[in-house]
Design an enzyme around this catalytic site. Structure first.
Site, PDB file in Angstrom:
ATOM      1  CG  ASP A  25      -2.028  -1.013   1.153  1.00  0.00           C
ATOM      2  OD1 ASP A  25      -2.415  -1.395   0.041  1.00  0.00           O
ATOM      3  OD2 ASP A  25      -2.528  -1.416   2.216  1.00  0.00           O
TER       4      ASP A  25
ATOM      5  CG  ASP B  14      -7.038  -1.364  -1.633  1.00  0.00           C
ATOM      6  OD1 ASP B  14      -7.342  -2.572  -1.717  1.00  0.00           O
ATOM      7  OD2 ASP B  14      -6.102  -0.945  -0.924  1.00  0.00           O
TER       8      ASP B  14
END
Length: 157
Positions: free
Chosen positions: A116, A132
């Site tokens: 991330d 995402d």
């Protein structure tokens, strides 16, 4: 693939972009937690790993999440391949969800975590990645599809 071309286009393009950005982060940042301010205090690139689901829910849940990602990906591909012709907004919606599920699923199978790096600090939002984003964009397209009128014969969507 001719039946639902926008599904495959969104899925493949999104997957490639997701994997390239994660690779870039892993190669460009020297350590976990390293951050680069794009707009100081508002938006940063921050290198973190996530063993859970989106936005760090279910941290440590990678073993079952990898199978969920695989199941969703295979189900979506089967729908596009063997199902009927979908509206363009449905193709894009399912295609973007495929891109996100495959992108994070590949990482979970290969590494046991996902990378991330998108860090919106202004609103204290959990760090996330483009997979995402693609899943959420896909949901948005499916919402649009659910509120749009059904197609009539002869109408092109």
């Amino acid at each position: 693939m001719k039946k639902n071309p926008f599904f495959w286009l969104a899925g493949i393009t999104g997957l490639i972009i997701d994997q390239i950005t994660k690779y870039w982060v892993a190669q460009s940042f020297s350590s976990l937690g390293q951050t680069v301010a794009i707009w100081s205090g508002v938006f940063h690139f921050t290198y973190v790993i996530n063993t859970g689901a989106a936005f760090s829910f279910f941290t440590g849940g990678a073993p079952w999440l990898r199978w969920l990602s695989l199941s969703v990906s295979l189900g979506l591909m089967a729908l596009a391949w063997w199902g009927g012709k979908m509206k363009r907004t449905e193709q894009l919606g399912y295609g973007f969800i495929l891109a996100g599920a495959l992108g994070n699923g590949i990482d979970r199978f290969l590494f046991g975590y996902v990378i991330d790096f998108l860090d919106f600090r202004l609103i204290q939002f959990p760090v996330f990645n483009l997979a995402d984003v693609f899943i959420n964009v896909g949901i948005f397209f499916l919402l649009i599809a659910s509120f749009s009128p059904s197609s009539s014969p002869g109408l092109k969507q």
